[in-house]
Design a protein around this motif. Structure first.
Motif, PDB file in Angstrom:
ATOM      1  N   LYS A 241      36.326 -65.490 -13.837  1.00  0.00           N
ATOM      2  CA  LYS A 241      37.532 -64.684 -14.016  1.00  0.00           C
ATOM      3  C   LYS A 241      38.347 -65.182 -15.201  1.00  0.00           C
ATOM      4  O   LYS A 241      38.825 -64.374 -16.023  1.00  0.00           O
ATOM      5  N   SER A 242      38.518 -66.492 -15.322  1.00  0.00           N
ATOM      6  CA  SER A 242      39.296 -67.060 -16.420  1.00  0.00           C
ATOM      7  C   SER A 242      38.669 -66.729 -17.765  1.00  0.00           C
ATOM      8  O   SER A 242      39.373 -66.372 -18.724  1.00  0.00           O
ATOM      9  N   GLU A 243      37.347 -66.825 -17.857  1.00  0.00           N
ATOM     10  CA  GLU A 243      36.701 -66.502 -19.127  1.00  0.00           C
ATOM     11  C   GLU A 243      36.870 -65.027 -19.466  1.00  0.00           C
ATOM     12  O   GLU A 243      37.144 -64.674 -20.618  1.00  0.00           O
TER      13      GLU A 243
ATOM     14  N   ARG B  83      44.562 -50.199  -9.807  1.00  0.00           N
ATOM     15  CA  ARG B  83      44.507 -50.866 -11.109  1.00  0.00           C
ATOM     16  C   ARG B  83      43.552 -50.182 -12.080  1.00  0.00           C
ATOM     17  O   ARG B  83      43.445 -50.579 -13.225  1.00  0.00           O
ATOM     18  N   LEU B  84      42.830 -49.161 -11.609  1.00  0.00           N
ATOM     19  CA  LEU B  84      41.817 -48.499 -12.418  1.00  0.00           C
ATOM     20  C   LEU B  84      42.267 -47.105 -12.833  1.00  0.00           C
ATOM     21  O   LEU B  84      43.190 -46.539 -12.250  1.00  0.00           O
TER      22      LEU B  84
ATOM     23  N   ARG C 142      38.877 -63.798 -22.771  1.00  0.00           N
ATOM     24  CA  ARG C 142      38.205 -63.007 -23.797  1.00  0.00           C
ATOM     25  C   ARG C 142      38.913 -61.671 -24.026  1.00  0.00           C
ATOM     26  O   ARG C 142      38.945 -61.152 -25.145  1.00  0.00           O
ATOM     27  N   ILE C 143      39.480 -61.089 -22.977  1.00  0.00           N
ATOM     28  CA  ILE C 143      40.261 -59.858 -23.157  1.00  0.00           C
ATOM     29  C   ILE C 143      41.460 -60.135 -24.044  1.00  0.00           C
ATOM     30  O   ILE C 143      41.740 -59.394 -25.001  1.00  0.00           O
TER      31      ILE C 143
ATOM     32  N   ALA D 209      43.918 -59.053 -12.449  1.00  0.00           N
ATOM     33  CA  ALA D 209      43.929 -59.985 -13.577  1.00  0.00           C
ATOM     34  C   ALA D 209      43.504 -59.293 -14.871  1.00  0.00           C
ATOM     35  O   ALA D 209      44.076 -59.538 -15.942  1.00  0.00           O
ATOM     36  N   VAL D 210      42.513 -58.426 -14.770  1.00  0.00           N
ATOM     37  CA  VAL D 210      42.032 -57.691 -15.938  1.00  0.00           C
ATOM     38  C   VAL D 210      43.109 -56.733 -16.439  1.00  0.00           C
ATOM     39  O   VAL D 210      43.358 -56.632 -17.647  1.00  0.00           O
ATOM     40  N   ARG D 211      43.770 -56.034 -15.510  1.00  0.00           N
ATOM     41  CA  ARG D 211      44.842 -55.113 -15.918  1.00  0.00           C
ATOM     42  C   ARG D 211      45.981 -55.861 -16.598  1.00  0.00           C
ATOM     43  O   ARG D 211      46.509 -55.416 -17.634  1.00  0.00           O
ATOM     44  N   ASP D 212      46.366 -56.996 -16.070  1.00  0.00           N
ATOM     45  CA  ASP D 212      47.448 -57.769 -16.686  1.00  0.00           C
ATOM     46  C   ASP D 212      47.076 -58.206 -18.098  1.00  0.00           C
ATOM     47  O   ASP D 212      47.918 -58.207 -19.000  1.00  0.00           O
ATOM     48  N   ALA D 213      45.817 -58.574 -18.292  1.00  0.00           N
ATOM     49  CA  ALA D 213      45.386 -59.029 -19.612  1.00  0.00           C
ATOM     50  C   ALA D 213      45.282 -57.873 -20.602  1.00  0.00           C
ATOM     51  O   ALA D 213      45.613 -58.024 -21.787  1.00  0.00           O
ATOM     52  N   LEU D 214      44.845 -56.722 -20.136  1.00  0.00           N
ATOM     53  CA  LEU D 214      44.683 -55.562 -21.014  1.00  0.00           C
ATOM     54  C   LEU D 214      46.008 -54.918 -21.382  1.00  0.00           C
ATOM     55  O   LEU D 214      46.161 -54.354 -22.465  1.00  0.00           O
TER      56      LEU D 214
END
Length: 498
Positions: free
Chosen positions: A74-76, A141-142, A80-81, A113-118
């Motif tokens: 998850k962290s990687e 989140r999608l 990367r995002i 986590a992906v949404r927060d990063a994007l």
């Protein structure tokens, strides 16, 4: 348009004592990641797209993922995002049935986590297995989400391409975020009862393309859920995505109601019986090869893959023990036994305690089996013989294997959990040369299905036991069919518009 690709995919049985670690995952990045998909190559769709590879991790189904492994991947992905620069979208390549030790609703945690990063403006399009779970927290989140429409999953790569095409089309149109009509259906069935080869799943899933084709609809998907996890999110779900919110709500309501109405019509994909019944019927049958599924210990559903229960039942049958009938039983995971066979060499008689190492202490079915036999074949994929077929490319890493023959039964022992789905997976052994083939699988994958002159689904014990009531679910939201049936006739199937 700059569209990223990444994700983490595994299905995890919480009733399996195995734990999935980082070494169990095949992790790809950069050009190797883009190379997974035909549509990222020159000549693919989306000529105005810059595909940005992040990281993708996929593992053979197994037990829950260790928390440090999940956190590392998850962290990687998140890092990367953030380092990729501005992104218009993400193809989120996941499964949907990942369990992580100490964590509820792992896919929702990852999606958050992906949404927060994007950031809020990029669109996320998820490609999923129909055996995944879709909680509201996750779906929130999608922007687009779709799932396989075939089980067995002969359309797995088509599903990924559909998710990417929808995303590219959405971004190119400038229409922005579509509506998602979402509802869960209080039904939880094993995949072996929901194959799209049979009714009612055949017709239910057969409707989806027509719904998708309606003006104002972008996509339609149905998930049966994952039966071998024990979380509130584990149940069927329906999502219809579109620009016409009323039409999306109407279609999702119709699909959900149909699913509920036919819940009692789902049947196992093949004739069933306990281990001894299936073995006796196979021995007596003239059909050759006769295949039997050792379904409770299926590693591609999340089973440990180390139970020697079926081996013991095979050798308890006089015709098999004497050699009058032959059987091949591949895929019992036991690295110590494999090492002993390699040390002994082909043609040597060995006495081994087979299986039960991962599953030790989980019940009488998990006891090791005392096997005395002759080493009849050794296979080392690190040093393949010239012209030898390769194993299943979807699950590299089975390691060395050894075949040991006792009476008419040949057991194939493996260093690592590995499936036997294709002819190539058997290596130098020819499964069609045996009277009976017992494979740790549920419904037969296409090559095995074509190979079988006849077939039975053995309802064996293990971490993915098909008899869900034997497993002891405690945390699923109730009432839930088939755990609850009498008096449970009219659930609230009101969809939510996201």
């Amino acid at each position: 348009m700059r569209i990223a690709i990444g994700g983490m995919a595994i299905e995890s049985s919480q009733f399996c004592p195995h734990r999935s670690t980082y070494d169990d995952f095949r992790v790809t990045r950069g050009a190797d990641l883009l190379g997974r998909y035909t549509w990222t190559r020159p000549g693919g769709f989306g000529t105005d797209v810059e595909w940005v590879p992040l990281v993708h991790a996929v593992a053979l189904p197994g037990g829950p993922v260790e928390r440090d492994t999940y956190d590392r991947i998850k962290s990687e992905l998140v890092t990367r995002i953030r380092e990729a620069g501005p992104l218009d979208g993400l193809v989120f390549d996941i499964h949907g049935a990942m369990s992580v030790t100490g964590l509820d609703d792992a896919e929702a945690d990852l999606a958050e986590a992906v949404r927060d990063a994007l950031g809020p403006d990029a669109l996320i399009s998820a490609a999923m297995d129909l055996h995944g779970n879709v909680s509201r927290r996750f779906a929130d989140r999608l922007d687009l989400l779709t799932a396989h429409r075939l089980a067995p999953h002969e359309d797995a790569w088509e599903t990924r391409e559909r998710a990417a095409r929808k995303l590219v089309g959405r971004l190119a149109s400038g229409k922005g975020r579509p509506y998602r009509a979402w509802v869960q259906v209080p039904v939880l069935l094993p995949g072996e009862k929901t194959s799209t080869r049979l009714e009612p799943a055949k017709s239910l899933y057969g409707r989806l393309a027509a719904v998708e084709a309606l003006d104002g609809i972008v996509d339609a998907a149905v998930w049966v859920g994952y039966a071998w996890a024990d979380e509130e999110r584990c149940r069927a779900a329906v999502v219809v995505t579109g620009d016409d919110p009323d039409l999306a709500l109407a279609q999702v309501r119709s699909l959900a109601q149909e699913y509920w109405d036919v819940r009692r019509d789902f049947v196992f994909v093949g004739p069933t019986g306990d281990a001894d019944t299936c073995i006796a019927r196979a021995v007596a049958s003239p059909a050759r090869p006769f295949l039997i599924s050792d379904s409770g210990d299926n590693p591609t559903a999340g089973g440990a893959g180390d139970l020697a229960y079926m081996l013991g039942r095979l050798l308890a049958h006089e015709d098999l023990a004497s050699g009058r009938v032959t059987a091949l039983h591949p895929g019992i995971t036991d690295p110590a036994a494999v090492a002993a066979c390699f040390e002994a060499g082909v043609g040597t008689r060995v006495t081994l305690k087979v299986g039960g190492h991962i599953s030790a202490g989980t019940g009488p079915h998990a006891e090791p089996y005392d096997l005395t036999g002759t080493v009849t074949a050794l296979r080392d994929p690190a040093a393949p013989a010239p012209g030898a077929p390769r194993g299943n490319p979807a699950y590299d890493g089975g390691g060395r294997s050894a075949a040991v023959t006792c009476g008419g039964v040949t057991a194939v022992l493996t260093e690592r959990r590995t499936p036997f789905h294709t002819r190539a997976d058997f290596g130098p052994l020819d499964p069609t040369a045996y009277d009976i083939v017992v494979v740790k699988i549920g419904y037969l994958e296409p090559e095995l299905y074509a190979m079988a002159a006849d077939w039975l689904l053995a309802l064996t014990p293990g971490g993915v036991d098909q008899d869900l009531l034997r497993l002891g679910h405690r945390r699923v939201a109730r009432p839930l069919y088939p755990f609850d049936d009498a008096g449970f006739e009219d659930p609230d199937l009101t969809p939510v518009l996201l």
